[in-house]
Design a protein around this motif. Structure first.
Motif, PDB file in Angstrom:
ATOM      1  N   ASN A  91     -18.034   5.855 -34.512  1.00  0.00           N
ATOM      2  CA  ASN A  91     -16.780   5.184 -34.188  1.00  0.00           C
ATOM      3  C   ASN A  91     -16.852   3.696 -34.469  1.00  0.00           C
ATOM      4  N   ILE A  92     -15.667   3.088 -34.555  1.00  0.00           N
ATOM      5  CA  ILE A  92     -15.558   1.632 -34.547  1.00  0.00           C
ATOM      6  C   ILE A  92     -15.346   1.226 -33.096  1.00  0.00           C
ATOM      7  N   LYS A  93     -16.201   0.360 -32.598  1.00  0.00           N
ATOM      8  CA  LYS A  93     -16.214   0.041 -31.174  1.00  0.00           C
ATOM      9  C   LYS A  93     -15.453  -1.246 -30.870  1.00  0.00           C
ATOM     10  N   LYS A  94     -15.092  -1.393 -29.590  1.00  0.00           N
ATOM     11  CA  LYS A  94     -14.344  -2.568 -29.149  1.00  0.00           C
ATOM     12  C   LYS A  94     -15.094  -3.849 -29.485  1.00  0.00           C
ATOM     13  N   GLU A  95     -16.420  -3.845 -29.330  1.00  0.00           N
ATOM     14  CA  GLU A  95     -17.202  -5.050 -29.592  1.00  0.00           C
ATOM     15  C   GLU A  95     -17.061  -5.498 -31.047  1.00  0.00           C
ATOM     16  N   GLN A  96     -16.960  -4.549 -31.962  1.00  0.00           N
ATOM     17  CA  GLN A  96     -16.798  -4.898 -33.369  1.00  0.00           C
ATOM     18  C   GLN A  96     -15.462  -5.593 -33.614  1.00  0.00           C
ATOM     19  N   ILE A  97     -14.414  -5.083 -32.978  1.00  0.00           N
ATOM     20  CA  ILE A  97     -13.087  -5.673 -33.168  1.00  0.00           C
ATOM     21  C   ILE A  97     -12.999  -7.033 -32.471  1.00  0.00           C
ATOM     22  N   SER A  98     -13.614  -7.147 -31.302  1.00  0.00           N
ATOM     23  CA  SER A  98     -13.622  -8.435 -30.591  1.00  0.00           C
ATOM     24  C   SER A  98     -14.339  -9.505 -31.410  1.00  0.00           C
ATOM     25  N   GLU A  99     -15.465  -9.126 -32.006  1.00  0.00           N
ATOM     26  CA  GLU A  99     -16.204 -10.077 -32.852  1.00  0.00           C
ATOM     27  C   GLU A  99     -15.388 -10.444 -34.090  1.00  0.00           C
ATOM     28  N   LEU A 100     -14.700  -9.452 -34.653  1.00  0.00           N
ATOM     29  CA  LEU A 100     -13.838  -9.705 -35.799  1.00  0.00           C
ATOM     30  C   LEU A 100     -12.766 -10.732 -35.468  1.00  0.00           C
ATOM     31  N   ILE A 101     -12.084 -10.537 -34.341  1.00  0.00           N
ATOM     32  CA  ILE A 101     -11.013 -11.448 -33.943  1.00  0.00           C
ATOM     33  C   ILE A 101     -11.557 -12.845 -33.691  1.00  0.00           C
ATOM     34  N   PHE A 102     -12.719 -12.927 -33.056  1.00  0.00           N
ATOM     35  CA  PHE A 102     -13.344 -14.233 -32.813  1.00  0.00           C
ATOM     36  C   PHE A 102     -13.612 -14.946 -34.139  1.00  0.00           C
ATOM     37  N   ASN A 103     -14.149 -14.205 -35.110  1.00  0.00           N
ATOM     38  CA  ASN A 103     -14.443 -14.814 -36.407  1.00  0.00           C
ATOM     39  C   ASN A 103     -13.178 -15.197 -37.166  1.00  0.00           C
ATOM     40  N   MET A 104     -12.128 -14.411 -37.003  1.00  0.00           N
ATOM     41  CA  MET A 104     -10.870 -14.707 -37.690  1.00  0.00           C
ATOM     42  C   MET A 104     -10.176 -15.948 -37.132  1.00  0.00           C
ATOM     43  N   THR A 105     -10.428 -16.258 -35.880  1.00  0.00           N
ATOM     44  CA  THR A 105      -9.700 -17.360 -35.223  1.00  0.00           C
ATOM     45  C   THR A 105     -10.500 -18.652 -35.146  1.00  0.00           C
ATOM     46  N   ARG A 106     -11.783 -18.614 -35.459  1.00  0.00           N
ATOM     47  CA  ARG A 106     -12.564 -19.850 -35.386  1.00  0.00           C
ATOM     48  C   ARG A 106     -12.539 -20.580 -36.722  1.00  0.00           C
ATOM     49  N   LYS A 107     -12.864 -21.839 -36.688  1.00  0.00           N
ATOM     50  CA  LYS A 107     -12.921 -22.644 -37.904  1.00  0.00           C
ATOM     51  C   LYS A 107     -14.237 -22.364 -38.627  1.00  0.00           C
ATOM     52  N   GLY A 108     -14.358 -22.859 -39.833  1.00  0.00           N
ATOM     53  CA  GLY A 108     -15.597 -22.705 -40.560  1.00  0.00           C
ATOM     54  C   GLY A 108     -15.439 -21.909 -41.838  1.00  0.00           C
ATOM     55  N   TYR A 109     -14.283 -21.264 -41.998  1.00  0.00           N
ATOM     56  CA  TYR A 109     -14.030 -20.545 -43.232  1.00  0.00           C
ATOM     57  C   TYR A 109     -13.582 -21.520 -44.313  1.00  0.00           C
ATOM     58  N   GLU A 110     -13.574 -21.060 -45.549  1.00  0.00           N
ATOM     59  CA  GLU A 110     -12.994 -21.849 -46.625  1.00  0.00           C
ATOM     60  C   GLU A 110     -11.485 -21.876 -46.440  1.00  0.00           C
TER      61      GLU A 110
END
Length: 335
Positions: A91-110
């Motif tokens: 399965n895809i777990k809640k922790e994976q989606i939570s980490e995804l959202i955190f990475n999508m909303t933080r700065k540091g990307y191009e």
């Protein structure tokens, strides 16, 4: 995935590519897409094509240039603005989606759009799906989600409604079967594997896999045992099925093949002119079709689908199969 294979898969979905290019041309990029189609129809390759187009520095006629630094990094899987999520185990777990959202909303990307691709999105557990739902409702910034699934009905309706659904049509099954026969597969095996995948390379590998052949054989023997009596069927689960079909993925495959058995029987009962999944079993299936009502067949197919749902919720596999056998035996009664 090799570049050549990706090109072939993308070209096989020209209608989808045209639609995505038009979306880019008209600057009407959605915040969430749902790529829906059978395994082997090129969903992941097309998702990467679209991601590449959205990040390309110099698109040519609304397709990625393939030569800029951004395109090259997408091709090699090294672009920091793209995140790929796949099941952790079953399965895809809640922790994976939570980490995804955190990475999508933080700065540091191009600079530019952030894109996340979720493979087998239908395998998100409830907690993961609900966590993603909140982010789909209120995405932050230029973020595009691409969810891939071969089981659209298994996704939460609320997730379905928040994504633009893009269907991926499989190639002609008859054409695939003929191509596989030309590669020395039997008609029966070619017919079976083309129900599992729409990618001929994957189908050929599957057909030559000894374990797949054993699973196929075991499923057909289960149907025969279930036709005999409930005691024979339950004994078969203990002495044969559990010895051959051990892994969760194999149980899921076995249930899919079992479902296709009863679809074949319905096809024969209705007199439809379509290629069976198990053409080598036609005579046996005709006998079952004569004795079984549509109501019973429908009940058995629903029981198999319910078993697939229970499998994904980690129900004990022995209990799951024994319960299914009891339901099948009831469905096979002459009415």
């Amino acid at each position: 995935m090799a570049p050549e294979e990706q090109d072939i898969l993308v070209k096989s979905q020209k209608a989808v590519i045209t639609r995505l290019s038009s979306t880019f041309k008209n600057n009407r990029i959605g915040h969430a897409y749902l790529f829906d189609g059978k395994n082997g129809t090129g969903k992941e390759a097309t998702a990467l094509f679209f991601a590449k187009l959205l990040l390309c520095k110099s698109p040519v006629e609304y397709v990625p240039c393939e030569t800029c630094s951004s395109c090259r990094r997408v091709s090699t899987g090294n672009h920091p603005n793209i995140t790929l999520i796949h099941p952790d185990g079953q399965n895809i777990k809640k922790e994976q989606i939570s980490e995804l959202i955190f990475n999508m909303t933080r700065k540091g990307y191009e600079s530019g759009r952030k894109i996340y691709i979720i493979k087998s999105a239908d395998r998100m557990n409830n907690a993961a799906a609900n966590t993603l739902l909140k982010f789909l409702e209120e995405p932050e910034g230029d973020v595009t989600a691409i969810l891939l699934t071969d089981s659209y009905q298994s996704l939460l309706p609320t997730i379905q409604s928040r994504c633009q659904r893009i269907p991926f049509l499989p190639p002609s099954r008859d054409v695939m079967i003929n191509e596989l026969i030309e590669k020395d597969l039997t008609m029966s095996m070619a017919a079976t594997v083309t129900m599992i995948t729409s990618n001929n390379n994957e189908a050929l590998l599957l057909a030559n896999d000894e374990q797949f052949a054993q699973v196929r054989k075991t499923v057909l023997k289960l149907v025969e045992a279930s036709e005999t009596n409930v005691h024979e069927a339950l004994l078969f689960i203990q002495t044969n099925w559990l010895q051959v079909i051990k892994e969760k993925e194999e149980v899921d495959l076995g249930l899919d093949l079992l479902l296709y058995v009863y679809r074949d029987i319905v096809t024969l009962k209705a007199g439809l002119d379509s290629t069976l999944t198990f053409p080598d079993q036609k005579d046996f299936f005709k006998g079952l079709a004569m004795r079984m009502t549509y109501g019973r067949l429908s009940a058995i197919m629903e029981a198999v689908l319910q078993s697939k749902r229970h499998l994904n919720s980690n129900m004990n596999r022995t209990l799951l199969m024994e319960q299914l056998v009891l339901n099948m035996q009831e469905g096979l009664l002459v009415v």
